[in-house]
Design an enzyme around this catalytic site. Structure first.
Site, PDB file in Angstrom:
ATOM      1  N   LYS A  51      41.030  45.290  47.160  1.00  0.00           N
ATOM      2  CA  LYS A  51      42.461  45.567  47.313  1.00  0.00           C
ATOM      3  C   LYS A  51      42.690  46.687  48.324  1.00  0.00           C
ATOM      4  O   LYS A  51      43.670  46.665  49.072  1.00  0.00           O
ATOM      5  CB  LYS A  51      43.083  45.919  45.954  1.00  0.00           C
ATOM      6  CG  LYS A  51      43.303  44.677  45.086  1.00  0.00           C
ATOM      7  CD  LYS A  51      43.734  45.016  43.660  1.00  0.00           C
ATOM      8  CE  LYS A  51      43.962  43.731  42.857  1.00  0.00           C
ATOM      9  NZ  LYS A  51      44.319  43.979  41.458  1.00  0.00           N
ATOM     10  N   THR A  62      51.314  29.019  41.680  1.00  0.00           N
ATOM     11  CA  THR A  62      51.005  28.293  40.439  1.00  0.00           C
ATOM     12  C   THR A  62      50.139  29.132  39.492  1.00  0.00           C
ATOM     13  O   THR A  62      49.821  28.690  38.396  1.00  0.00           O
ATOM     14  CB  THR A  62      50.276  26.957  40.714  1.00  0.00           C
ATOM     15  OG1 THR A  62      49.057  27.253  41.390  1.00  0.00           O
ATOM     16  CG2 THR A  62      51.127  26.021  41.544  1.00  0.00           C
TER      17      THR A  62
HETATM   18  C1  GO6 Z   1      41.048  40.872  31.091  1.00  0.00           C
HETATM   19  C2  GO6 Z   1      42.646  43.125  34.735  1.00  0.00           C
HETATM   20  C3  GO6 Z   1      43.474  44.190  34.489  1.00  0.00           C
HETATM   21  C4  GO6 Z   1      42.126  42.999  36.023  1.00  0.00           C
HETATM   22  C5  GO6 Z   1      39.604  39.470  27.860  1.00  0.00           C
HETATM   23  C6  GO6 Z   1      42.422  43.896  37.036  1.00  0.00           C
HETATM   24  C7  GO6 Z   1      38.039  39.018  29.589  1.00  0.00           C
HETATM   25  C8  GO6 Z   1      38.385  38.934  28.260  1.00  0.00           C
HETATM   26  C9  GO6 Z   1      41.093  39.660  26.098  1.00  0.00           C
HETATM   27  O1  GO6 Z   1      38.850  42.496  33.614  1.00  0.00           O
HETATM   28  O2  GO6 Z   1      41.549  38.705  33.951  1.00  0.00           O
HETATM   29  O3  GO6 Z   1      44.632  46.153  35.282  1.00  0.00           O
HETATM   30  O4  GO6 Z   1      39.856  39.355  26.530  1.00  0.00           O
HETATM   31  O5  GO6 Z   1      43.602  45.849  37.743  1.00  0.00           O
HETATM   32  O6  GO6 Z   1      37.561  38.360  27.327  1.00  0.00           O
HETATM   33  C10 GO6 Z   1      41.004  41.619  33.501  1.00  0.00           C
HETATM   34  C11 GO6 Z   1      40.864  40.459  32.531  1.00  0.00           C
HETATM   35  C12 GO6 Z   1      42.403  42.121  33.641  1.00  0.00           C
HETATM   36  C13 GO6 Z   1      40.096  42.742  33.102  1.00  0.00           C
HETATM   37  C14 GO6 Z   1      41.868  39.360  32.818  1.00  0.00           C
HETATM   38  C15 GO6 Z   1      40.112  40.176  30.125  1.00  0.00           C
HETATM   39  C16 GO6 Z   1      40.453  40.090  28.783  1.00  0.00           C
HETATM   40  C17 GO6 Z   1      38.901  39.640  30.508  1.00  0.00           C
HETATM   41  C18 GO6 Z   1      43.801  45.097  35.473  1.00  0.00           C
HETATM   42  C19 GO6 Z   1      43.260  44.947  36.778  1.00  0.00           C
HETATM   43  C20 GO6 Z   1      45.190  46.414  34.044  1.00  0.00           C
END
Ligand code: GO6
Length: 332
Positions: free
Chosen positions: A157, A31
């Site tokens: 991981k 989900t």
């Molecule tokens: C992105 C991420 C990307 C996690 C925001 C692990 C807060 C925000 C657009 O921390 O959960 O690889 O604004 O290996 O205000 C994370 C988060 C994504 C990054 C989403 C985010 C965007 C957090 C990864 C990874 C590319």
């Protein structure tokens, strides 16, 4: 071992001759943000699809109704609990492939425990032909130098990977790079999910290459790979050539679509960007670290995909992946 299926040049031929039975798939985390798309892709590609329905679901009506809609579309719901090892073993015994998509970013350390419990169940069941742990981001094996506190999800991981490999469980690790919903609609601006109206923050000179992927395409490639002998015990990088873009290129695509120049483009130095962690909550600090590695360091593209690993758009050329000019249209 020497089956013609192993040689890319023979693949089209052999796919016609050998009609492989489609594997049965269990999605754990069905989900969630990427899990729901993987359930959809699994059904669309004709796999018998099972989704774990956790006992702990309680009053989460959104999740429950999503599960019921999967059932309507032909998925089987399997009840189970992470507090009941036997229920997990029974669940994985019903399938050939297990895909875990429980979030590692939003529920930290909890994720590690749950994934280890799942690995234990798969090990005991002994029937699983392929396990895809919850990855779908950067390559954690290349993030040994990552900054605190964001590094925790990479470290975890790697602990899961070691447990999988120690238990001799057949695996594929999927490196999906940047989900478009988090990185493209906002032109990679942190703290927002929609395009900036006037001022845009540019990471440095904005010329570091990243990789952006529409989420349904990630799911399509993920399901494509589960029965593919080529990606057994390998990392599948989803890095299609047209989706390797710099932040500046993303901005240009947006300006072309809207026919308007974003006038205030503010370059942020790496130092100032990192300093923005100070006094912020944990989620923000995690995100700043991740964005730093992606947009200043170039961690998604500063290496070649080696001989021992595979790239999804090269393997599955029939998938017409979404380009970011097409993707951004929904934001106009
Ligand atoms: C992105 C991420 C990307 C996690 C925001 C692990 C807060 C925000 C657009 O921390 O959960 O690889 O604004 O290996 O205000 C994370 C988060 C994504 C990054 C989403 C985010 C965007 C957090 C990864 C990874 C590319």
């Amino acid at each position: 071992m020497y089956s013609p299926d192993y040689y890319p040049s023979n693949r089209k031929e052999s796919n016609k001759r050998v009609k492989m039975a489609k594997s049965k798939v269990l999605v754990v985390g069905g989900t969630g943000y990427i899990g729901r798309r993987i359930v959809k892709a699994s059904l669309a590609q004709g796999h018998e699809t099972y989704v774990l329905q956790r006992e702990e679901i309680g009053l989460d009506i959104e999740k429950l109704q999503m599960l019921l809609s999967f059932k309507k579309q032909g998925a089987h719901l399997i009840e189970g609990s992470f507090n009941d090892h036997k229920s997990l073993v029974a669940a994985v015994k019903q399938v050939d492939v297990v895909i875990c998509t429980i979030s590692g970013v939003h529920f930290r350390s909890h994720n590690l425990l749950l994934q280890i419990k799942l690995v234990d169940a798969i090990k005991e069941a002994g029937n699983v032909k392929r396990f895809l742990p919850s990855e779908f981001g950067m390559d954690p094996s290349r993030m040994g130098h990552a900054l605190e506190p964001g590094r925790v999800s990479f470290d975890e991981k790697m602990v899961v990977r070691k447990a999988i490999e120690d238990a001799n469980i057949p695996f594929t690790y999927v490196v999906a790079n940047c989900f478009a919903g988090y990185f493209v609609g906002n032109l990679s601006q942190l703290g927002s999910l929609t395009p900036p109206k006037d001022k845009v923050h540019l990471y440095g000179d904005g010329n570091v290459k990243a990789v952006f992927m529409e989420e349904d395409d990630v799911a399509t490639y993920t399901i494509k790979t589960i029965d593919d002998p080529i990606t057994l015990n390998k990392t599948l990088y989803i890095r299609p050539p047209d989706n390797i873009l710099t932040q500046s290129q993303l901005i240009q695509i947006w300006e072309k679509l809207t026919g308007k120049k974003l006038d205030k483009i503010i370059s942020i130095s790496a130092q100032d960007f990192l300093a923005s962690m100070e006094g912020m909550d944990l989620a923000w600090q995690v995100a700043v670290g991740h964005f730093y590695h992606i947009f200043y360091e170039g961690c998604l593209t500063n290496f070649e995909i080696g001989e021992e690993d595979e790239e999804a758009s090269k393997l599955y050329t029939e998938v017409e992946y979404t380009r970011m000019d097409e993707y951004l249209k929904i934001y106009t």
